[in-house]
Write a protein that holds these residues in place. Structure first.
Motif, short mmCIF file in Angstrom:
data_model
loop_
_atom_site.label_atom_id
_atom_site.label_comp_id
_atom_site.label_asym_id
_atom_site.label_seq_id
_atom_site.Cartn_x
_atom_site.Cartn_y
_atom_site.Cartn_z
N ASP A 281 4.53 1.25 -10.40
CA ASP A 281 3.68 0.92 -9.26
C ASP A 281 3.35 2.17 -8.43
OD1 ASP A 281 3.57 -1.72 -9.97
OD2 ASP A 281 5.10 -2.38 -8.54
N TYR B 23 3.14 5.19 -9.62
CA TYR B 23 2.17 5.96 -10.41
C TYR B 23 0.77 5.39 -10.26
CZ TYR B 23 -0.25 7.95 -14.41
OH TYR B 23 -1.17 8.57 -15.20
N ARG B 24 0.65 4.08 -10.32
CA ARG B 24 -0.67 3.44 -10.19
C ARG B 24 -1.26 3.65 -8.79
NH1 ARG B 24 2.36 -1.02 -12.50
NH2 ARG B 24 2.17 -0.98 -14.77
N SER B 25 -0.38 3.88 -7.81
CA SER B 25 -0.84 4.08 -6.44
C SER B 25 -1.08 5.55 -6.11
CB SER B 25 0.19 3.49 -5.46
OG SER B 25 0.34 2.11 -5.67
N GLY B 26 -0.96 6.42 -7.11
CA GLY B 26 -1.24 7.84 -6.91
C GLY B 26 -0.07 8.64 -6.37
N LEU B 27 1.12 8.07 -6.38
CA LEU B 27 2.30 8.75 -5.84
C LEU B 27 3.15 9.27 -6.99
CD1 LEU B 27 3.10 6.13 -3.05
CD2 LEU B 27 2.08 8.39 -2.72
N LYS B 28 2.59 10.18 -7.76
CA LYS B 28 3.23 10.64 -8.99
C LYS B 28 4.53 11.40 -8.73
CE LYS B 28 2.38 13.17 -13.28
NZ LYS B 28 1.38 13.89 -14.11
N LYS B 29 4.55 12.27 -7.71
CA LYS B 29 5.76 13.05 -7.42
C LYS B 29 6.93 12.13 -7.08
CE LYS B 29 3.66 17.39 -5.91
NZ LYS B 29 3.52 18.37 -4.78
N ASN C 115 0.84 -1.19 0.00
CA ASN C 115 0.00 0.00 0.00
C ASN C 115 0.88 1.25 0.00
OD1 ASN C 115 0.99 0.15 2.63
ND2 ASN C 115 -0.87 -0.76 3.51
N GLU C 116 0.26 2.40 0.15
CA GLU C 116 1.01 3.66 0.12
C GLU C 116 2.09 3.70 1.19
OE1 GLU C 116 0.19 8.41 0.90
OE2 GLU C 116 -1.33 7.23 -0.16
N ASN D 196 -1.14 10.33 -19.08
CA ASN D 196 -2.35 9.62 -18.63
C ASN D 196 -3.05 10.39 -17.52
OD1 ASN D 196 -1.86 7.58 -20.45
ND2 ASN D 196 -0.70 6.35 -19.01
#
Length: 282
Positions: free
Chosen positions: A245, A247-253, A201-202, A282
């Motif tokens: 992974d 990016y898919r988890s919303g941790l783009k930075k 997870n995050e 995307n």
């Protein structure tokens, strides 16, 4: 005597679990249960408390959702640490290579994973994993999994409390042993059954990034005799996987920052264009 340290999520242990330990261990032991039912401690803090309280010359760190299928496994631990003077840490699952790029311990080719466990998956499947060379019972590795770890007691070894949460404590103590010149081994002479599967997870991603920065100067660890080229290829593969992974988890930075480190490894790789398209279109 062996000290068994368990960080309990409920404040007490299941009676069947305690009975299983008592019937299977085969030697004198003490049970040190750290009550973390109110989530007051990180796993790093809890295990350090256990080390401070321990009286045995071997300390074993256990998850509280396992059972042992091996008789007299405690006697085996004592024998194993007596036979290998430079043995610092023993487990039942691990890998012979750990990359510098952030990754899980199992992110390596199958032939470099060493494991002996019955694992329950989230889909309720029960799988038995055995990855050993035919004529070996113990194999040297770079890192081990934290479901079961046994450590020779030493006044200098502690978990790093700069880390928070409940992830990567196994990578932490593995690398501390490596830095201090000790061997890490995985054995197939102890079989446990593990009733839960870990979560990616995050918090895991953030912890994994943090610990790889902390030990950047000590990685990679190569116990598989890989060439520099092979290590470089695995570094790149793990880096790409971690970025996607994230990016898919919303941790783009964090994904972009990790990509910048990956770019330094192979700046002319065509894969960078594919990664950037994913991160920014995307």
């Amino acid at each position: 005597m062996i000290s068994l340290v368990i960080c309990s999520r409920t404040g007490d242990l299941d009676s069947n679990f305690k009975r299983n330990i008592d019937k299977s261990i085969g030697c004198q032991y003490e049970l040190i249960v750290i009550d973390n039912s109110e989530n007051f401690h990180s796993i790093f803090e809890a295990y350090n408390i256990g080390i401070e309280r321990s009286k045995g010359w071997i300390i074993s760190f256990l998850h509280d959702d396992i059972i042992f299928h091996t008789s007299e496994w405690g006697l085996y631990l004592e024998n194993c640490f007596s036979r290998y003077a430079d043995l610092g840490l023993l487990g039942i699952a691990g890998a012979k290579i750990k990359t510098k790029m952030p990754s899980a311990w199992w992110d390596c080719p199958e032939e470099f994973k060493t494991i002996h466990i019955i694992q329950h998956k989230n889909d309720k499947k029960r799988l038995r994993f055995t990855g050993f060379h035919e004529h070996t019972t113990e194999e040297e590795v770079a890192v081990i999994d934290g479901v079961f770890m046994a450590m020779r007691k030493n006044s200098t070894f502690r978990f790093n409390e700069k880390m928070n949460g409940f992830h990567n404590y196994d990578l932490n103590i593995s690398l501390e042993q490596i830095i201090n010149g000790n061997k890490i081994m995985v054995t197939k002479n102890i079989l446990i059954e593990h009733f839960s599967s870990g979560s990616i997870n995050e918090n895991w991603f953030l912890s994994t990034d943090e610990i790889h920065k902390l030990y950047s100067n000590n990685l990679p660890v190569n116990k598989a005799n890989l060439s520099s080229k092979e290590i470089s290829e695995l570094e790149f593969k793990n880096g790409e996987k971690f970025i996607l992974d994230l990016y898919r988890s919303g941790l783009k930075k964090l994904a972009v920052r990790t990509w910048k480190e990956l770019f330094k490894l192979q700046p002319f790789s065509s894969i960078h264009l594919r990664i950037l398209k994913t991160l920014f279109t995307n």
